[in-house]
Scaffold this active site. Sequence first.
Site, PDB file in Angstrom:
ATOM      1  NE  ARG A   1     -12.669 -10.415 -16.992  1.00  0.00           N
ATOM      2  CZ  ARG A   1     -12.948 -10.649 -18.179  1.00  0.00           C
ATOM      3  NH1 ARG A   1     -12.167 -10.486 -19.099  1.00  0.00           N
ATOM      4  NH2 ARG A   1     -14.201 -10.728 -18.695  1.00  0.00           N
TER       5      ARG A   1
ATOM      6  CG  ASP B   1      -7.173   2.666   3.370  1.00  0.00           C
ATOM      7  OD1 ASP B   1      -8.398   3.227   3.554  1.00  0.00           O
ATOM      8  OD2 ASP B   1      -6.126   3.398   3.500  1.00  0.00           O
TER       9      ASP B   1
ATOM     10  CG  ASP C   1     -10.712   5.957   4.558  1.00  0.00           C
ATOM     11  OD1 ASP C   1      -9.670   5.709   3.743  1.00  0.00           O
ATOM     12  OD2 ASP C   1     -10.512   5.907   5.763  1.00  0.00           O
TER      13      ASP C   1
ATOM     14  CG  ASP D   1      -8.740   8.712   4.787  1.00  0.00           C
ATOM     15  OD1 ASP D   1      -7.610   8.073   4.053  1.00  0.00           O
ATOM     16  OD2 ASP D   1      -8.813   8.671   6.092  1.00  0.00           O
TER      17      ASP D   1
ATOM     18  CB  THR E   1      -4.728   8.815   6.095  1.00  0.00           C
ATOM     19  OG1 THR E   1      -4.568  10.129   6.083  1.00  0.00           O
ATOM     20  CG2 THR E   1      -3.855   8.282   7.202  1.00  0.00           C
TER      21      THR E   1
ATOM     22  CD  GLU F   1      -7.219  -9.738  10.399  1.00  0.00           C
ATOM     23  OE1 GLU F   1      -7.008 -11.085  10.107  1.00  0.00           O
ATOM     24  OE2 GLU F   1      -6.715  -9.131  11.208  1.00  0.00           O
TER      25      GLU F   1
END
EC number: 4.2.2.2
Length: 419
Positions: free
Chosen positions: A204, A274, A276, A278, A280, A285
């Site tokens: 939520r 984003d 991943d 990682d 960074t 988009e």
Amino acid sequence: MRLTPSLISCLSLLHFTSALVAFPGAEGFGANAVGGRQGEVYVVSNLNDSGEGSLRDAVSQPGRIVVFSVGGVIEITDRIVVSKQVTILGQTAPGDGITVYGNGWSFSNADDAIVRYIRIRMGKGGSSGKDAMGIADGKNMIFDHVSVSWGRDETFSINGDVSNVTIQNSIIAQGLETHSCGGLMQTDGGVSLFRNLYIDNKTRNPKVKGVNEFTNNVIYNWGGGGGYIAGGSDGESNVNVIGNYFISGPDTSVTAFTRGNENFHAYVETNYYDSDKDGTLNGSELGVDSTNYGGMDLVTEKYDYPAVASVLSPDDALTYVTKYAGASKVRDSVDTQLVAQVESYGKDGALISDEADMGGAGDLDQGTTPTDTDGDGIPDDAEAELGTDPNTADSMDLDTSGYTFLEVWANSLVPSSYA
């Protein structure tokens, strides 16, 4: 301390208040909340849970502008219930500002509330099954630069017959396990969510039904329950979702958007994800495709809701939120840790069951109580700058702007825009 305003014609007052936003920089559905502008000033002068001079006493009666002559942590046992037409100006507190710790707040039926620059941290000792902040009925409210955390049910939730509410520039964090929820935003009356940080909530972040504007928010480290959850019901929802940044954290195991259906109608634009973890920042988009938005019914025209003055790119929204969201006049240790988690970009973050994992509410510098000869809530040195009389209680008189002198002073303590 309570003072009534000087005599002003009702007609003039209504003219000014109807034309004003709650404060410079107020946006969205709740922008025109009046707060306590037609009432009296109450100076919170101690950190007690209750009694004269306490915050609980300050908000217990309608029609008050609440300012602070002390900073620090206010530990509460029972929930605080806020009356109608109350303005809480946390930026007026000296030192490191105000944290309220130990239980939650109810704003149900607290029509025309204005709340700025305060930390509300519920914690595991709070009432079981209750929200850190909750609205179950009411209208015309705005919450700005508020840090809310450690709810035992939801962290900040809006349900029922509620209309015209804005939550902007705020942090909604770490609903406690085993529930760990950011909050429900479920009303047809209009809720604006602008430039907020949702972080370390299992689910939520938020869950939305009804009429909602969701712009330039950052959502980090949601858990398996979901990030932005569409209503998933037979009821109709109509929302704008624009310029937000979703960043997976260590506990994230599902996509950013879930539980949409043909009844959840959304205009979406330039939202980044984003995924991943990682370390960074390298999100991209989300394509305007229903599969990327949890099965929502995507519409091509933006709903004509009260919008932000300037829509940021997702990257700029992230920069803004990490610098300025929450009670950021002075960031406390909790918000500092939360922002550091975001800036790890997937490496750091945790769903917690005990606020001790964050060091608890922490310590705050109480600051020095300013000299206020007439006791009207405005320190003497500020009265000199305003051109008001430090020996006459005139803080609730109206400035030519239409705000009370008390509001003019409080508004001057923080930027109206951080652009």
